[in-house]
Design an enzyme around this catalytic site. Sequence first.
Site, mmCIF file in Angstrom:
data_model
loop_
_atom_site.group_PDB
_atom_site.id
_atom_site.type_symbol
_atom_site.label_atom_id
_atom_site.label_comp_id
_atom_site.label_asym_id
_atom_site.label_seq_id
_atom_site.Cartn_x
_atom_site.Cartn_y
_atom_site.Cartn_z
ATOM 1 N N SER A 184 0.823 -1.204 0.128
ATOM 2 C CA SER A 184 0.091 0.089 -0.063
ATOM 3 C C SER A 184 0.878 1.152 -0.231
ATOM 4 C CB SER A 184 -0.771 -0.017 1.257
ATOM 5 O OG SER A 184 -1.580 1.306 1.376
ATOM 6 N N TYR A 197 -2.229 -0.437 10.255
ATOM 7 C CA TYR A 197 -2.416 -0.518 8.971
ATOM 8 C C TYR A 197 -0.627 -0.041 8.060
ATOM 9 C CZ TYR A 197 -3.775 -0.845 3.997
ATOM 10 O OH TYR A 197 -3.911 -1.178 2.632
ATOM 11 N N ALA A 199 1.884 0.454 9.573
ATOM 12 C CA ALA A 199 2.971 -0.341 10.203
ATOM 13 C C ALA A 199 3.147 -1.868 9.497
ATOM 14 C CB ALA A 199 2.981 -0.680 11.504
#
Length: 342
Positions: A184, A197, A199
Amino acid sequence: MDSINKIINFLFPLLTLYALLVFYPTYQRLKSAVSICRNLFSENVAGKVVVITGAASGIGEALAYEYGKRGAYLALVDIRGEPLFHVAALAELYGSPEVLPLVADVSKLQDCERFIRATVLHFGRLDHLVTNAGVAPLYFFADIEDVSKASPAMDINFWGSVYCTFFASPYLKKFRGRIVVIASGCGYIASPRLSFYCASKAAVIAFYETLRTEFGSDIGVTIVAPGIVDSEMSRGKFMTKDGKLVVDKELRDVQMSVLPVESAERCAKAIMRSVCRGDRYLLEPDWIGCVILLKVFCSEATEWVARWLLIARPKFPMMEALSNKILDVAHAFNSFFSFPHY
């Protein structure tokens, strides 16, 4: 050792600058030549066996159709059975010779071993592994009452990818296959409420960059960092601080505001082209790369802007965040300038 570090601290910046000035242009020309060759001789996935996790919706679903159109055999994995079987049937209609739907939870080691083994037993080989399954916890770290409830972010997003790779890598190495990592843009860019998220995706990127070094030419690794793509997440399905998946459209409006949402189909096509070229990285859409550059060179400013946009003033409700006000203005603008269609 301290004296050696002092010498390196003095020499290394000079050597780095010299290398950039002298060798970087040649390096870029070589990269361009290699890129042209990869475009001319891209991989043909027809007849190859592909495992896709998180295949029941979003990017995973769209990738199943793209691989199917190109004639690949598919093993589709998801924890949700009914939508998975629907996607499997459509993938066959799109052109896949055979689709094997496998209901499994990637956060469980035994499930990952089972579906990789089932794929190899059924098809006799494994060429591509697409690690796509993921969840998006969305809350402030300070609001957590039980930090153990945050574990699904790492269990699914990170360990789910690691487990699949562990069991798939011997077969991928045998057939000189490829791992397609759906990470992402949040793996590079910090965003309020998305601490776990971000991390987990940063861990995924670092893990597969290291594996790529270890595997060498035995297994290719393509790391994909998408922006906001049309999926259950972009429609407001998040994990709460209690570890439950809920749909919260108000929180979605605050967090995503007027940021453009790319269609899963468009994103999957870009990923497919990148994979067949053998690219090491893909930022999709391209403007994600510009945001990453801003973070590298103006990190304080990007953090301040994120806080200014996404966090309401103390003691004010979440909906008072500037990002939501911008969205309200955009909606009003669209309503004012919309015309009836006859």
